[in-house]
Design an enzyme around this catalytic site. Structure first.
Site, short mmCIF file in Angstrom:
data_model
loop_
_atom_site.label_atom_id
_atom_site.label_comp_id
_atom_site.label_asym_id
_atom_site.label_seq_id
_atom_site.Cartn_x
_atom_site.Cartn_y
_atom_site.Cartn_z
N SER A 123 0.83 -1.20 0.00
CA SER A 123 0.00 0.00 0.00
C SER A 123 0.87 1.25 0.00
O SER A 123 1.96 1.26 0.58
CB SER A 123 -0.86 -0.02 1.27
OG SER A 123 -1.47 1.22 1.48
N TYR A 147 -1.46 -0.69 10.79
CA TYR A 147 -1.76 -1.33 9.50
C TYR A 147 -0.61 -1.11 8.51
O TYR A 147 -0.11 -2.05 7.89
CB TYR A 147 -3.07 -0.78 8.92
CG TYR A 147 -3.23 -1.08 7.45
CD1 TYR A 147 -3.46 -2.38 7.01
CD2 TYR A 147 -3.12 -0.06 6.48
CE1 TYR A 147 -3.57 -2.66 5.65
CE2 TYR A 147 -3.23 -0.33 5.13
CZ TYR A 147 -3.46 -1.64 4.72
OH TYR A 147 -3.56 -1.91 3.38
N LYS A 151 2.31 -3.76 6.58
CA LYS A 151 2.69 -3.82 5.15
C LYS A 151 4.19 -3.63 5.01
O LYS A 151 4.86 -4.32 4.23
CB LYS A 151 1.94 -2.74 4.36
CG LYS A 151 0.45 -2.98 4.25
CD LYS A 151 0.13 -4.19 3.40
CE LYS A 151 -1.33 -4.52 3.34
NZ LYS A 151 -1.64 -5.79 2.69
P1 NAD Z 1 -10.90 -6.93 1.43
O1 NAD Z 1 -11.05 -6.92 2.91
O2 NAD Z 1 -12.09 -6.73 0.59
O3 NAD Z 1 -10.18 -8.28 0.97
C1 NAD Z 1 -9.26 -8.95 1.79
C2 NAD Z 1 -9.68 -10.41 1.83
O4 NAD Z 1 -8.76 -11.14 2.66
C3 NAD Z 1 -11.08 -10.61 2.44
O5 NAD Z 1 -11.84 -11.41 1.56
C4 NAD Z 1 -10.82 -11.32 3.76
O6 NAD Z 1 -11.85 -12.21 4.10
C5 NAD Z 1 -9.50 -12.03 3.46
N1 NAD Z 1 -8.67 -12.33 4.64
C6 NAD Z 1 -8.29 -11.46 5.61
N2 NAD Z 1 -7.51 -12.09 6.50
C7 NAD Z 1 -7.37 -13.37 6.06
C8 NAD Z 1 -6.68 -14.51 6.55
N3 NAD Z 1 -6.00 -14.46 7.70
N4 NAD Z 1 -6.74 -15.67 5.85
C9 NAD Z 1 -7.46 -15.72 4.70
N5 NAD Z 1 -8.15 -14.69 4.20
C10 NAD Z 1 -8.10 -13.52 4.88
O7 NAD Z 1 -9.77 -5.85 1.09
P2 NAD Z 1 -9.28 -5.31 -0.32
O8 NAD Z 1 -9.61 -3.88 -0.39
O9 NAD Z 1 -9.70 -6.22 -1.40
O10 NAD Z 1 -7.70 -5.39 -0.11
C11 NAD Z 1 -6.93 -6.46 -0.60
C12 NAD Z 1 -5.49 -6.23 -0.21
O11 NAD Z 1 -5.03 -4.99 -0.76
C13 NAD Z 1 -5.27 -6.13 1.30
O12 NAD Z 1 -4.07 -6.78 1.63
C14 NAD Z 1 -5.15 -4.64 1.54
O13 NAD Z 1 -4.36 -4.36 2.67
C15 NAD Z 1 -4.48 -4.19 0.26
N6 NAD Z 1 -4.73 -2.77 -0.05
C16 NAD Z 1 -6.03 -2.34 -0.10
C17 NAD Z 1 -6.29 -0.99 -0.36
C18 NAD Z 1 -7.70 -0.47 -0.38
O14 NAD Z 1 -7.89 0.74 -0.18
N7 NAD Z 1 -8.73 -1.30 -0.62
C19 NAD Z 1 -5.23 -0.11 -0.60
C20 NAD Z 1 -3.92 -0.59 -0.54
C21 NAD Z 1 -3.68 -1.94 -0.26
C1 WQD Z 2 -9.60 9.75 1.21
C2 WQD Z 2 -9.86 11.23 1.49
C3 WQD Z 2 -10.19 11.72 3.82
C4 WQD Z 2 -13.95 9.52 4.31
C5 WQD Z 2 -6.88 4.75 3.05
C6 WQD Z 2 -5.81 4.07 3.86
C7 WQD Z 2 -4.69 3.63 2.95
C8 WQD Z 2 -5.21 2.79 1.78
C9 WQD Z 2 -6.34 3.48 1.08
C10 WQD Z 2 -5.08 0.47 2.35
C11 WQD Z 2 -9.12 11.75 2.73
C12 WQD Z 2 -11.45 11.99 3.03
C13 WQD Z 2 -12.80 10.08 3.77
C14 WQD Z 2 -14.97 10.39 4.75
C15 WQD Z 2 -13.66 12.28 4.05
N1 WQD Z 2 -5.75 1.54 2.23
N2 WQD Z 2 -12.67 11.43 3.64
N3 WQD Z 2 -14.79 11.73 4.58
O1 WQD Z 2 -7.12 7.75 3.95
O2 WQD Z 2 -6.30 8.20 1.59
O3 WQD Z 2 -6.32 5.91 2.45
O4 WQD Z 2 -7.34 3.86 2.02
O5 WQD Z 2 -3.93 0.29 2.18
O6 WQD Z 2 -3.82 2.90 3.76
O7 WQD Z 2 -5.32 4.98 4.83
O8 WQD Z 2 -8.46 6.97 1.93
O9 WQD Z 2 -10.83 6.93 1.31
O10 WQD Z 2 -10.22 6.96 3.77
O11 WQD Z 2 -9.84 9.01 2.40
O12 WQD Z 2 -13.55 13.49 3.93
O13 WQD Z 2 -16.02 9.95 5.27
O14 WQD Z 2 -11.26 11.37 1.78
O15 WQD Z 2 -10.01 12.68 4.83
O16 WQD Z 2 -8.76 13.07 2.46
P1 WQD Z 2 -7.02 7.32 2.56
P2 WQD Z 2 -9.91 7.39 2.38
#
Ligand code: NAD
Ligand code: WQD
Length: 335
Positions: A123, A147, A151
């Site tokens: 991330s 979190y 990562k």
């Molecule tokens: P999500 O929660 O929808 O998907 C994650 C999946 O992993 C879920 O289906 C959950 O049931 C499964 N899971 C969690 N722990 C587990 C375990 N111990 N064993 C087996 N399965 C498990 O989240 P997502 O948004 O699809 O994110 C996928 C990956 O991408 C994550 O690793 C997340 O950290 C990373 N990521 C997400 C974002 C975002 O904003 N969505 C941004 C950057 C990185």
């Molecule tokens: C985006 C913008 C908020 C909600 C997060 C994680 C990051 C990654 C992606 C996993 C910001 C604003 C949000 C609301 C708002 N995930 N906001 N009202 O914080 O950039 O990133 O998701 O890896 O680790 O931190 O994303 O969608 O929460 O926020 O004003 O109800 O929207 O302040 O400026 P963020 P976000």
């Protein structure tokens, strides 16, 4: 056969579609802690092919090893993990257990099974507060919450593993802000409870499930005072996983940003969402959210140079696809 850990989740289900449509065979391992098996049924209906699924936890090394062997897995795309920043501040040990220990067990099972190709969902949060923009992969790593640190530690584990055994093929993908949904409207983000992220919250307000959005701060040093982020369409992101698999034909470890390179503000997102949905999104201005940075966007050039990937979909398309998913599934997969 490609193993997708966390493949029933938001990003994983879109990666599954991209891989299957490219002719690859996929098996999903997921403990369903934050997802529903319905997502995989939807993947099957989009692709017209069944998806192999094992409900298991990545911390269960024997179960993972069994899946690797039984399905003759050649590469793992590791998406499984807990991802809520706020929750990670409250329950850090759960995050270290699930994400860090889980990744360690998964890697041990892979090592035992002789599977040495790994794509890891990292991330942009590993960078912490940007000291310059756009964020390139050489930027220092200083995550500001548990979190993000999980990562970071997993990335470090992968770098140590590669240093110890140069046969590994490892791609680390640093996602920026994934949003949107598959254009069919069949799969999308299905947050349980109150959404933490902007787009799902906006969509739930637009559809009438929530009264109004709180905009966390309007006094940032940005053109309209609200936070700026690099929103990237989840289908573009999914395509990046295909690119990385193609690139990992030889041993090596590389790390790339997956973002558009463009920043959009919270107010821009609200206006774009209103335009595509034809609905008003009522909002109020609140205080800044602790831990938020003013601006964050990627330098996406390395992903283009290394694996020929670049995002193609606009913010309008991200909002339109998110809206289609939301209106077709007002209660998510629970409908
Ligand atoms: P999500 O929660 O929808 O998907 C994650 C999946 O992993 C879920 O289906 C959950 O049931 C499964 N899971 C969690 N722990 C587990 C375990 N111990 N064993 C087996 N399965 C498990 O989240 P997502 O948004 O699809 O994110 C996928 C990956 O991408 C994550 O690793 C997340 O950290 C990373 N990521 C997400 C974002 C975002 O904003 N969505 C941004 C950057 C990185
Ligand atoms: C985006 C913008 C908020 C909600 C997060 C994680 C990051 C990654 C992606 C996993 C910001 C604003 C949000 C609301 C708002 N995930 N906001 N009202 O914080 O950039 O990133 O998701 O890896 O680790 O931190 O994303 O969608 O929460 O926020 O004003 O109800 O929207 O302040 O400026 P963020 P976000």
């Amino acid at each position: 056969m490609i193993l997708l850990t966390g493949g029933a989740g938001y990003i994983g289900s879109h990666v599954a579609v991209a891989l299957i449509e490219a002719g690859l065979d996929v098996v999903v391992l997921d403990n369903l802690s934050n997802s529903s098996p319905a997502s995989l049924e939807r993947v099957q209906s989009i692709c017209g092919r069944p998806v192999a699924f094992r409900q298991a936890d990545i911390r269960d090394e024997e179960a993972v090893h069994d899946v690797l062997k039984s399905y003759d897995v050649t590469a793992v795309i590791h998406l499984a993990g807990l991802k809520a920043v706020g929750e990670s501040n409250e329950r850090p040990l759960s995050y270290y257990d699930n994400n860090v220990l889980g990744s360690m067990r998964l890697l041990s099972a892979m090592q035992r099974a002789g599977v040495k190709t790994m794509v890891f969902s990292s991330s942009a949060t590993v960078y912490g507060a940007p000291s310059y923009l756009p964020l390139d992969e050489a930027h220092s790593l200083a995550p500001t919450n548990p979190y993000g640190r999980t990562k970071f530690f997993i990335e470090e584990m992968l770098r140590d593993l590669y240093a110890s055994d140069g046969d590994w093929r490892i791609g680390v993908l640093r996602y920026f802000n994934p949003v949107g949904a598959h254009e069919s409207g069949f799969i999308g983000e299905n947050p349980l409870g109150v959404p933490n992220n902007l787009l799902p919250f906006v969509a739930q307000v637009a559809v009438g499930r929530r009264e109004k959005l709180t905009v966390w701060g309007c006094d940032y040093p940005t053109p309209d005072g609200t936070g700026v982020r690099d929103f990237v369409h989840v289908c573009d992101l999914a395509a990046g996983h295909l690119g990385v698999l193609r690139h990992l034909k030889a041993p090596g470890l590389f790390t790339v940003n997956l973002g558009t390179g463009e920043g959009s503000s919270v107010l821009q997102v609200i206006r774009t969402f209103e335009a595509v949905s034809g609905r008003t999104v009522p909002y109020e201005i609140g205080k800044r959210r602790t831990g938020d940075v003013a601006v964050c966007y990627a330098d996406p050039v390395l992903a283009r140079n290394v694996m020929g990937w670049k995002s193609t979909r606009s913010l309008t398309q991200m909002c339109a696809d998110h809206w289609r998913w939301q209106t077709m599934n007002p209660a998510g997969y629970g409908a």
